[in-house]
Design a protein around this motif. Structure first.
Motif, PDB file in Angstrom:
ATOM      1  N   TYR A 220       0.835  -1.209   0.000  1.00 45.99           N
ATOM      2  CA  TYR A 220       0.000   0.000   0.000  1.00 45.99           C
ATOM      3  C   TYR A 220       0.868   1.255   0.000  1.00 45.99           C
ATOM      4  O   TYR A 220       0.637   2.184  -0.779  1.00 45.99           O
ATOM      5  N   VAL A 221       1.858   1.296   0.873  1.00 40.57           N
ATOM      6  CA  VAL A 221       2.707   2.482   0.970  1.00 40.57           C
ATOM      7  C   VAL A 221       3.431   2.719  -0.352  1.00 40.57           C
ATOM      8  O   VAL A 221       3.535   3.865  -0.830  1.00 40.57           O
ATOM      9  N   ASP A 253      -8.100  -4.917   9.579  1.00 46.07           N
ATOM     10  CA  ASP A 253      -6.990  -5.861   9.758  1.00 46.07           C
ATOM     11  C   ASP A 253      -5.628  -5.211   9.962  1.00 46.07           C
ATOM     12  O   ASP A 253      -4.680  -5.903  10.318  1.00 46.07           O
ATOM     13  N   TRP A 254      -5.488  -3.908   9.689  1.00 47.45           N
ATOM     14  CA  TRP A 254      -4.215  -3.227   9.864  1.00 47.45           C
ATOM     15  C   TRP A 254      -4.354  -2.173  10.953  1.00 47.45           C
ATOM     16  O   TRP A 254      -5.465  -1.768  11.303  1.00 47.45           O
ATOM     17  N   ASN A 255      -3.210  -1.710  11.443  1.00 46.64           N
ATOM     18  CA  ASN A 255      -3.176  -0.613  12.395  1.00 46.64           C
ATOM     19  C   ASN A 255      -2.567   0.623  11.746  1.00 46.64           C
ATOM     20  O   ASN A 255      -1.563   0.527  11.028  1.00 46.64           O
ATOM     21  N   LEU A 256      -3.175   1.774  12.023  1.00 46.28           N
ATOM     22  CA  LEU A 256      -2.661   3.022  11.471  1.00 46.28           C
ATOM     23  C   LEU A 256      -1.209   3.239  11.887  1.00 46.28           C
ATOM     24  O   LEU A 256      -0.383   3.704  11.085  1.00 46.28           O
ATOM     25  N   LEU A 260       1.891   4.080   9.304  1.00 44.32           N
ATOM     26  CA  LEU A 260       2.701   5.299   9.413  1.00 44.32           C
ATOM     27  C   LEU A 260       4.175   4.943   9.572  1.00 44.32           C
ATOM     28  O   LEU A 260       5.049   5.540   8.932  1.00 44.32           O
ATOM     29  N   THR A 261       4.458   3.947  10.399  1.00 46.26           N
ATOM     30  CA  THR A 261       5.836   3.524  10.621  1.00 46.26           C
ATOM     31  C   THR A 261       6.450   2.927   9.358  1.00 46.26           C
ATOM     32  O   THR A 261       7.654   3.070   9.099  1.00 46.26           O
ATOM     33  N   ALA A 262       5.601   2.293   8.534  1.00 47.21           N
ATOM     34  CA  ALA A 262       6.087   1.670   7.297  1.00 47.21           C
ATOM     35  C   ALA A 262       6.415   2.692   6.212  1.00 47.21           C
ATOM     36  O   ALA A 262       6.945   2.309   5.154  1.00 47.21           O
TER      37      ALA A 262
END
Length: 551
Positions: A220-221, A253-256, A260-262
């Motif tokens: 995604y990123v 299923d994901w954490n914000l 952000l860290t990715a």
């Protein structure tokens, strides 16, 4: 003991109400209470410093529309707008000073194909598709109709603006130029009404739903970087010269914080976006999604609204607002709870808790005809320009919240009345709304989740202590029971078949509160309390918000 003055405003035709607000005192009553155990409302005059990091505007509450049925709700062309929708939106817009937030998106926008030369707004390409993901082709008529509706809703003479729009850009087809074409026409046709373009919709489900097997946060990123490059270097020029994009619009299923860290934090985002439902009915009805007690217990609210707390804290540090792009009771279309008065009270409570938990805006979601959690439905999908629309209970929550937030900014604090955050037996909830500097508490919201059938026995007294205010104005959202679906009223008014408010707009005034006040909230019900509000100096909306009356 404070005296209670019931001061209804007579509802007149717009031609009169625009200039002559007729005011009538119907009754003067000595206050009495039917509640056995009054709840003392304790709040600090000043908001805690930790709450000051999130100041929300008066247009905190927006409406989210699924793309696929948009033409069945807003009409096919600018010359054929449903008058009911004009009124539904005007009722909300008239009660705020800022533009009303409208989001157009959902699964159907993420799977849609934009056809720039298509003259019809929307063409369903697979009538037999999963109703939770209906693929469509759409054209620029979507933006033409949106602009026309904004102008129609602005008919009451709003100075600041009328509607502002968030739209979606698909991330489901890597290296697809379709998103660039959507962005070009949206930017050109919506002009300054375009608030943001969101990159993807629920990408955390792309893999599990079989859309892009194995799709990860890193994918995604990387896709965000590629799409931003395409938008900056499009054949039409730089389509994102200002910070206008948002995302990731995750739900499940994901954490914000992980996104952000990715690397997402390295890109210029106007909003970080989330969407969330407390229950789902994707696999059919069950005990959880049909449990009305769940939706009438404040204890469940913070657990629901704060599920991304770490990411929200990171966003605040980066000074990027977090927006809830859609919320409602039960995903995949709603359950038998979703159209009850319980759902309306829950939506008020959840909306305010989002505001107290660091969000900058939240959008109540509505879909195609017949979905149980809808805010409104036309008579049939084919006849949106006819009257006889159905108003869903969540729309009354939208009406309530559109009057709740302070113009210029509010700091919202959960008051934890009766230990309601941790005590499942508590049947009340409450919020304090301070001014944008947190220096003064100006408004309260008091919720009575009474679950019985005897409304008289269910009335709850809330006690304001001496010194809290010298007066209070109160408007009430109420119904005979939490399972009621039709007989719901806000400030004495109900919504008619053409989206117009009917009945006498009423406000109760408590004028001797220096030594304290007992405010009675019907059971079930919710009260909006304006502290130090009087009949001669009120901040409530007064008047007729109808812009398209039936001829």
């Amino acid at each position: 003991m404070a005296r209670l003055y019931s001061l209804p405003w007579l509802v007149l035709k717009r031609s009169f109400i625009s200039f002559n607000l007729v005011f009538a005192v119907i009754s003067v009553l000595v206050e009495s209470s039917n509640a056995d155990s009054p709840v003392t409302v304790k709040f600090s005059p000043e908001a805690d410093s930790s709450a000051l990091q999130n100041v929300v505007q008066d247009n905190f509450l927006g409406i989210s529309f699924e793309l696929s049925p948009f033409n069945t709700l807003w009409g096919e062309t600018p010359d054929n707008l449903p008058t009911a929708m004009e009124n539904y939106l005007s009722n909300l817009r008239a009660r705020i000073k800022s533009p009303l937030r409208i989001r157009i998106g959902g699964n159907s926008m993420d799977t849609a194909t934009y056809v720039p030369d298509q003259t019809q707004m929307i063409i369903v390409t697979d009538p037999n598709a999963d109703p939770d993901d209906i693929p469509v082709n759409f054209g620029p008529m979507l933006f033409d109709v949106s602009s026309a509706m904004a102008k129609a809703v602005g008919g009451l003479g709003h100075i600041v603006g009328d509607l502002e729009f968030i739209i979606g850009l698909s991330m489901q087809k890597p290296n697809n130029t379709n998103a660039v074409e959507v962005a070009e026409d949206a930017t050109k046709l919506l002009e300054n009404r375009l608030d943001s373009m969101l990159l993807g919709n629920e990408p955390d489900l792309y893999s599990s739903h079989g859309i892009l097997p194995g799709y990860t946060i890193e994918d995604y990123v990387q896709g965000v970087g590629e799409l931003l490059h395409d938008l900056e270097n499009s054949p039409y020029g730089n389509l994102v010269p200002d910070t206008i994009v948002g995302g990731p619009t995750i739900c499940c299923d994901w954490n914000l914080s992980d996104i952000l860290t990715a690397g997402l934090s390295e890109y210029p985002f106007k909003y970080y976006t989330l969407q969330h439902y407390p229950q789902n009915i994707c696999d059919g009805p069950n005990a959880k999604n049909q449990n009305i007690t769940y939706f009438t217990s404040h204890t469940n609210i913070p657990v629901y609204t704060q599920w991304q707390a770490q990411g929200v804290d990171m966003a605040h540090t980066a000074k990027v607002p977090v927006v809830i792009t859609e919320y409602n009771t039960v995903s995949c279309g709603g359950s038998n709870i979703s159209d009850t008065f319980a759902a309306a009270l829950w939506a008020v409570d959840a909306g305010l808790n989002y505001a107290s938990s660091g969000m900058s805006a939240a959008h109540l979601h509505t879909r195609e005809w017949g979905i149980r959690y809808n805010l409104f439905d036309p008579p049939t999908p084919e006849t949106p320009t006819d009257p006889d629309w159905r108003t869903g209970s969540p729309y009354y929550a939208a009406l309530f919240l559109s009057e709740t937030f302070i113009p210029g900014g509010s700091v919202v604090v959960d008051l934890n009345l009766n230990d309601s955050i941790s005590n499942p037996a508590a049947t009340v909830a409450g919020y304090a709304l301070h001014d944008k500097d947190g220096k003064m508490c100006k408004r309260l919201v008091l919720i009575n989740y009474y679950r019985g059938d005897d409304a008289d026995a269910g009335a709850q007294t809330f006690t304001l202590e001496g010194g809290a205010a010298f007066a209070a104005g109160v408007r009430v959202l109420t119904a005979p029971s939490i399972v009621e679906r039709n007989n719901i009223s806000w400030a004495g008014q109900t919504v008619g078949e053409n989206g117009e408010l009917q009945g006498t707009q009423s406000t109760q005034y408590y004028l001797d509160c220096i030594m304290g006040c007992n405010i009675t909230v019907p059971g079930p019900g919710a009260a909006l309390v304006l502290l130090n509000d009087t009949p001669d100096n009120t901040d409530f909306f007064v008047g007729d918000s109808t812009v398209a009356p039936l001829s």
